[in-house]
Design an enzyme around this catalytic site. Structure first.
Site, PDB file in Angstrom:
ATOM      1  CE  LYS A  76      -3.940   1.817   2.749  1.00  0.00           C
ATOM      2  NZ  LYS A  76      -4.770   1.553   3.943  1.00  0.00           N
ATOM      3  CB  SER A 171      -8.212   3.372   3.151  1.00  0.00           C
ATOM      4  OG  SER A 171      -7.297   2.855   4.113  1.00  0.00           O
ATOM      5  CB  SER A 195      -8.145   0.429   6.120  1.00  0.00           C
ATOM      6  OG  SER A 195      -8.854   1.626   6.043  1.00  0.00           O
TER       7      SER A 195
END
Ligand code: GLN
Length: 524
Positions: A76, A171, A195
């Protein structure tokens, strides 16, 4: 090859059935072919190929580094990567190239993993859709599955693919889409309120939030330091356990990591679940819960019961306050964390230079999106001298009550809690953006947030397909530092449900520009 589990692909590499470079190239070309998903912000093609070459040499010399040698992974874009741009999907950090690797990234590389790219997210991981980043929203690979498209076609009002494509959740939606579309074997996400688990559930994959303190946060650009945990996204529970084994352990650079030496995580293949006590928290059965998810949840409970586990209804009376409490604590920590982005040290700097204050203000207005600015404002409000006791301190107290609920249950003999991961199945982007970021996470994190408050390990496992042909995930929450037990239960469940990865065919059908030969080459 791309369909293999981590253990299978590692064996194939050892036996020479595939070379690290071949594997890396397959992933890179699939990443290129699936650019429309917007899963990656940066594709680290050159670095990955160089890493593959080095790995290849190690295999030739019989000196491999570890379980992940030669295996493509993604990270990420809120984890620092030396020499590779790290943006947090924010204009504030566009062009920022960290001089060091986050500990977890370094650990992956030390095991020989190939870093194929940095994945998309909500700006600074604030969101639950992967729709609120500076690089645009991420598309859910399930948007292209045949069953879903057929359902859309039956609904004449929504025949257009442009309006039907689904969000990934967030997210860590880029990481979830990357794993779900088979462009890497595992990806790192982060989990502060859900997330990692939320997008895993929406993308039909496994999402693990380890116990707070088990995995280093050093180099993970902070959102809420007291809740952030690096998350792991994989297609199989076993794979998540393998990656956790690589990542966990004390890090002198993160004083919240436990001192225990890193234990290797090898899940047993057969589990005797007879002595297990599964708790079903009654507060999670809210009226808003999607009826199909409710049915999948109770079916799962029955499955455990039939197999001999004790399944009991339990209560977490303070969990209902976790979202409100989170909004205060999150904003307060965000306000402090974001103070470092002032235009002087990192990333973006505005041209407004009349005074230092004007430079700060303009930099922050230009660099952050509305969501981030909103949280900074409210956080500073909660932290004002006259508000501190009423908001920040009170929220800390409520947090303790939420955590105590779990402690009580676990000390009364419950081993693992079984809950839904999300209230609803994934929705089309056009529907999702009707609500603002804040309102959405009030709903989206409702089942995931409390585990962060309490620092507990939790994992989302794909459990069933809905009538629309979309994935439904269930969540298991475990005792602190019993991540191994949690994953063992999750693995047993995974074996029972045999979730189908039918999104793959949909994506392949969607790749018009790729010849049938090339398509089959991805997986041969
Ligand atoms: N949806 C939550 C938020 O926006 C959680 C985000 C996360 O876990 N990073 O804060």
């Amino acid at each position: 090859m791309l369909r293999a589990s981590l253990r299978e692909i590692s064996a194939a590499l050892k036996e020479g059935q595939v070379s690290p470079t071949e594997l890396c190239q397959k992933c890179l070309s699939l990443i290129k072919a699936t650019r429309f998903l917007n899963a990656y912000i940066t594709v680290a093609e050159d670095t990955a190929l160089r890493q593959a070459e080095a790995s290849e040499k190690r295999y030739r010399q019989g000196q491999t580094l570890g379980d992940l040698d030669g295996i493509p992974v993604a990270v990420k874009d809120n984890f620092s990567t030396a020499g590779i741009e790290t943006t947090c999907a924010s204009n504030m950090l566009k062009g920022y190239v960290p001089p060091y690797n986050a500990t977890v990234v370094q650990k992956l590389l030390d095991q020989g993993a190939l870093l194929v790219g940095k994945t998309n997210l909500d700006e600074f991981a604030m969101g639950s859709g992967s729709t609120d980043g500076a690089f645009g929203p991420v598309k859910n690979p399930w948007s292209y599955s045949q069953q879903y498209r057929e359902k859309c076609a039956q609904n004449s009002s929504a025949q257009n693919e442009d309006t039907n494509w689904l969000i990934t959740g967030g997210s860590s939606g880029g990481s979830a889409a990357a794993v779900s579309s088979f462009t890497c074997f595992a990806a790192l996400g982060s989990d502060t309120g859900g997330s990692t688990r939320n997008p895993a559930s929406h993308c039909g994959i496994v999402g693990l939030k380890p116990t707070y303190g088990l995995v280093s946060r050093h180099g993970l650009i902070p959102l809420v330091n007291s809740m952030d945990v690096p998350g792991i996204l994989t297609r199989h529970v076993d794979d998540a356990a393998t990656v956790l084994g690589v990542l966990s352990g004390h890090d002198p650079k993160d004083s919240t990591t436990v001192q225990e030496p890193c234990r290797l995580f090898q899940l047993p293949s057969l589990t005797d679940i007879k002595n297990l006590c599964i708790g079903i928290p009654k507060e999670y059965n809210t009226p808003e819960l999607c009826s199909e998810t409710l049915a999948v949840w109770s079916k799962a409970a029955n499955l455990f019961e039939k197999a001999g586990a004790k399944v009991i209804e339990v209560s977490l009376p303070h969990t209902c306050h976790s979202i409100v409490c989170y909004h205060v604590l999150c904003a307060a920590e965000v306000a402090s964390n974001m103070a470092r982005f002032d235009g002087l040290e990192y990333g973006h700097r505005s041209n407004a230079d009349k005074s230092t204050e004007a430079l700060y203000a303009a930099t922050r207005r230009e660099g952050f999106n509305e969501v981030v600015r909103g949280r900074i404002l409210s956080g500073n409000y909660f932290l004002l001298k006259q508000n501190y006791e009423n908001y920040f301190i009170k929220a800390q107290k409520v947090r303790r009550l939420i955590a105590n609920d779990f402690t009580k249950l676990f000390s009364s003999g419950v081993n693992v809690l079984l809950t839904p991961t999300t209230l609803n199945q994934t929705v089309p982007y056009t529907e999702f953006i009707k609500e603002d970021n804040r309102t959405r996470s009030t709903q989206d994190d409702i089942f995931t947030q409390a585990a962060n408050m309490a620092g507990l390990p939790a994992v989302s496992v794909p459990s069933a397909l809905s009538k629309k042909g979309l994935p439904i995930g269930l969540q298991f929450i475990g005792r602190a530092f019993h991540d191994m037990q949690l994953l063992t239960v999750a693995k047993w469940f995974e074996e029972q449900v045999q979730f189908p990865a039918i999104q793959l065919q949909g994506i392949m059908d969607h790749l018009d520009s790729v010849s049938p030969q090339e398509k089959s080459a991805f997986f041969s």
